[in-house]
Design a protein around this motif. Structure first.
Motif, PDB file in Angstrom:
ATOM      1  N   ASP A 128       1.003  -1.141  -0.013  1.00  8.60           N
ATOM      2  CA  ASP A 128       0.091   0.092  -0.012  1.00  8.60           C
ATOM      3  C   ASP A 128       0.891   1.106   0.098  1.00  8.60           C
ATOM      4  O   ASP A 128       0.450   2.425  -0.515  1.00  8.60           O
ATOM      5  N   TYR A 129       2.018   1.271   0.394  1.00  7.40           N
ATOM      6  CA  TYR A 129       3.130   2.385   0.475  1.00  7.40           C
ATOM      7  C   TYR A 129       3.394   2.800  -1.032  1.00  7.40           C
ATOM      8  O   TYR A 129       3.410   3.675  -1.551  1.00  7.40           O
ATOM      9  N   LEU A 130       3.728   1.752  -1.796  1.00  8.81           N
ATOM     10  CA  LEU A 130       3.660   1.954  -3.392  1.00  8.81           C
ATOM     11  C   LEU A 130       2.773   2.658  -3.931  1.00  8.81           C
ATOM     12  O   LEU A 130       2.936   3.312  -4.823  1.00  8.81           O
ATOM     13  N   LEU A 131       1.345   2.264  -3.543  1.00  7.65           N
ATOM     14  CA  LEU A 131       0.308   3.071  -4.054  1.00  7.65           C
ATOM     15  C   LEU A 131       0.447   4.584  -3.676  1.00  7.65           C
ATOM     16  O   LEU A 131       0.057   5.158  -4.404  1.00  7.65           O
ATOM     17  N   VAL A 132       0.758   4.797  -2.419  1.00 10.63           N
ATOM     18  CA  VAL A 132       0.824   6.193  -2.084  1.00 10.63           C
ATOM     19  C   VAL A 132       2.022   6.728  -2.794  1.00 10.63           C
ATOM     20  O   VAL A 132       1.723   8.168  -3.337  1.00 10.63           O
ATOM     21  N   VAL A 133       3.164   6.216  -3.258  1.00 13.21           N
ATOM     22  CA  VAL A 133       4.162   6.674  -3.727  1.00 13.21           C
ATOM     23  C   VAL A 133       3.521   6.932  -5.468  1.00 13.21           C
ATOM     24  O   VAL A 133       4.140   7.913  -6.051  1.00 13.21           O
ATOM     25  N   ALA A 134       2.857   6.091  -6.065  1.00 10.72           N
ATOM     26  CA  ALA A 134       2.511   6.118  -7.275  1.00 10.72           C
ATOM     27  C   ALA A 134       1.476   7.470  -7.417  1.00 10.72           C
ATOM     28  O   ALA A 134       1.651   8.445  -8.286  1.00 10.72           O
ATOM     29  N   ILE A 135       0.644   7.518  -6.211  1.00 11.28           N
ATOM     30  CA  ILE A 135      -0.361   8.857  -6.338  1.00 11.28           C
ATOM     31  C   ILE A 135       0.483   9.900  -6.048  1.00 11.28           C
ATOM     32  O   ILE A 135       0.209  10.964  -6.751  1.00 11.28           O
ATOM     33  N   GLY A 136       1.414   9.994  -5.430  1.00  8.32           N
ATOM     34  CA  GLY A 136       2.279  11.280  -5.083  1.00  8.32           C
ATOM     35  C   GLY A 136       2.938  11.630  -6.507  1.00  8.32           C
ATOM     36  O   GLY A 136       3.026  12.847  -6.779  1.00  8.32           O
ATOM     37  N   GLY A 137       3.651  10.619  -6.991  1.00  8.07           N
ATOM     38  CA  GLY A 137       4.466  10.741  -8.309  1.00  8.07           C
ATOM     39  C   GLY A 137       3.412  11.321  -9.391  1.00  8.07           C
ATOM     40  O   GLY A 137       3.890  12.255  -9.939  1.00  8.07           O
ATOM     41  N   PHE A 138       2.289  10.665  -9.291  1.00  6.65           N
ATOM     42  CA  PHE A 138       1.098  11.518 -10.425  1.00  6.65           C
ATOM     43  C   PHE A 138       1.022  12.901 -10.028  1.00  6.65           C
ATOM     44  O   PHE A 138       0.899  13.723 -11.050  1.00  6.65           O
ATOM     45  N   GLY A 139       0.952  13.228  -8.915  1.00  9.55           N
ATOM     46  CA  GLY A 139       0.840  14.621  -8.240  1.00  9.55           C
ATOM     47  C   GLY A 139       1.883  15.382  -8.635  1.00  9.55           C
ATOM     48  O   GLY A 139       1.570  16.719  -9.244  1.00  9.55           O
ATOM     49  N   VAL A 140       2.981  15.149  -8.580  1.00  4.17           N
ATOM     50  CA  VAL A 140       4.054  15.893  -8.908  1.00  4.17           C
ATOM     51  C   VAL A 140       4.327  16.038 -10.365  1.00  4.17           C
ATOM     52  O   VAL A 140       4.464  17.084 -10.968  1.00  4.17           O
ATOM     53  N   LEU A 141       3.855  14.797 -11.119  1.00  5.33           N
ATOM     54  CA  LEU A 141       3.938  15.076 -12.624  1.00  5.33           C
ATOM     55  C   LEU A 141       2.740  16.202 -13.127  1.00  5.33           C
ATOM     56  O   LEU A 141       2.992  16.960 -14.282  1.00  5.33           O
ATOM     57  N   VAL A 142       1.505  16.374 -12.729  1.00  5.46           N
ATOM     58  CA  VAL A 142       0.658  17.120 -12.862  1.00  5.46           C
ATOM     59  C   VAL A 142       0.992  18.656 -12.521  1.00  5.46           C
ATOM     60  O   VAL A 142       0.967  19.675 -13.031  1.00  5.46           O
ATOM     61  N   ALA A 143       1.859  18.616 -11.231  1.00 11.66           N
ATOM     62  CA  ALA A 143       2.236  19.868 -10.770  1.00 11.66           C
ATOM     63  C   ALA A 143       3.385  20.507 -11.507  1.00 11.66           C
ATOM     64  O   ALA A 143       3.547  21.779 -11.753  1.00 11.66           O
ATOM     65  N   ILE A 144       4.030  19.865 -12.196  1.00 17.32           N
ATOM     66  CA  ILE A 144       5.351  20.372 -12.726  1.00 17.32           C
ATOM     67  C   ILE A 144       4.909  21.263 -13.833  1.00 17.32           C
ATOM     68  O   ILE A 144       5.443  22.544 -13.891  1.00 17.32           O
ATOM     69  N   PRO A 145       3.863  21.145 -14.929  1.00 19.72           N
ATOM     70  CA  PRO A 145       3.545  22.108 -15.667  1.00 19.72           C
ATOM     71  C   PRO A 145       3.089  23.442 -15.035  1.00 19.72           C
ATOM     72  O   PRO A 145       3.066  24.652 -15.293  1.00 19.72           O
ATOM     73  N   VAL A 146       2.360  23.352 -14.160  1.00 16.01           N
ATOM     74  CA  VAL A 146       1.792  24.533 -13.141  1.00 16.01           C
ATOM     75  C   VAL A 146       3.014  25.411 -12.613  1.00 16.01           C
ATOM     76  O   VAL A 146       2.885  26.642 -12.925  1.00 16.01           O
ATOM     77  N   LEU A 147       3.943  24.631 -12.208  1.00 16.59           N
ATOM     78  CA  LEU A 147       4.922  25.390 -11.460  1.00 16.59           C
ATOM     79  C   LEU A 147       5.963  26.053 -12.687  1.00 16.59           C
ATOM     80  O   LEU A 147       6.229  27.134 -12.607  1.00 16.59           O
ATOM     81  N   ALA A 148       6.073  25.149 -13.797  1.00 19.21           N
ATOM     82  CA  ALA A 148       6.763  25.907 -14.828  1.00 19.21           C
ATOM     83  C   ALA A 148       6.073  26.988 -15.520  1.00 19.21           C
ATOM     84  O   ALA A 148       6.624  28.090 -15.828  1.00 19.21           O
ATOM     85  N   SER A 149       4.649  27.129 -15.511  1.00 10.29           N
ATOM     86  CA  SER A 149       3.991  28.274 -15.914  1.00 10.29           C
ATOM     87  C   SER A 149       4.191  29.365 -15.103  1.00 10.29           C
ATOM     88  O   SER A 149       3.815  30.516 -15.595  1.00 10.29           O
TER      89      SER A 149
END
Length: 193
Positions: free
Chosen positions: A39-60
């Protein structure tokens, strides 16, 4: 840039509606945990997805992407001729010095100085215009005999032949000298208010 934000916003709204409308079984969490093994790997996967979504917002939000308003040009000081420059030009002109030609200019300067002297006496002595005019015409408004005589007091000849000769030898006419002395006396008296 704007299109990417709109697309990500619509994906987020769609995911939220899907999760709320589907209830607890909308996202198959048990099958995801079983696939990942922990279940910890699930949390890491969700967090990684959140970081990927946040990168374009931060870059903008970088400085290079900001559009700033242009500031208007700063105001520059306006050049204004100094006080009394018109007076100086008039009494310094060649037409003012000539005996017959400058009579009109001399009369205008004398009237302007007489008006200024009357108004200055009115303010200084807190009197009526007629009293101030009488004071100026009699020469009692000043201790300077040249200024008093120029605006109608005692005869200008009381100023002395020596003063007239020294004024003419200095390159100025007698009328220039009288006008300058009168203007200086008015200004000095006005400053004492």
């Amino acid at each position: 840039m704007k299109g990417r934000r709109i697309t990500l916003g619509l994906v987020g709204v769609f995911a939220l509606v899907f999760a709320v409308a589907g209830g607890a079984n909308a996202v198959p969490i048990h099958s995801l945990v079983a696939t990942l093994g922990n279940d910890y790997l699930l949390v890491v996967a969700i967090g990684g997805f959140g970081v990927l979504v946040a990168i374009p917002v931060l870059a903008s939000g970088r400085d290079g992407n900001l559009v700033q308003a242009d500031m208007p040009a700063p105001e520059e000081p306006v050049t204004v001729p100094p006080a009394g420059s018109g007076f100086d030009e008039t009494i310094g002109s060649w037409s003012y010095r000539l005996p017959f030609v400058g009579r009109k200019h001399r009369r205008e300067v004398e009237e302007r100085l007489r008006t200024a002297a009357i108004e200055t006496v009115m303010r200084a002595e807190n009197c009526t215009r007629s009293d101030a005019r009488q004071s100026v015409e009699s020469g009692k408004w000043t201790d300077d005999p040249t200024a008093a005589a120029y605006l109608g007091g005692p005869s200008v000849s009381e100023a002395g032949v020596g003063n007239r000769v020294s004024t003419v030898l200095s390159g100025r006419s007698w009328h220039q000298h009288c006008a300058e002395r009168t203007a200086a006396e008015i200004a000095e008296r006005g400053e004492r208010l």
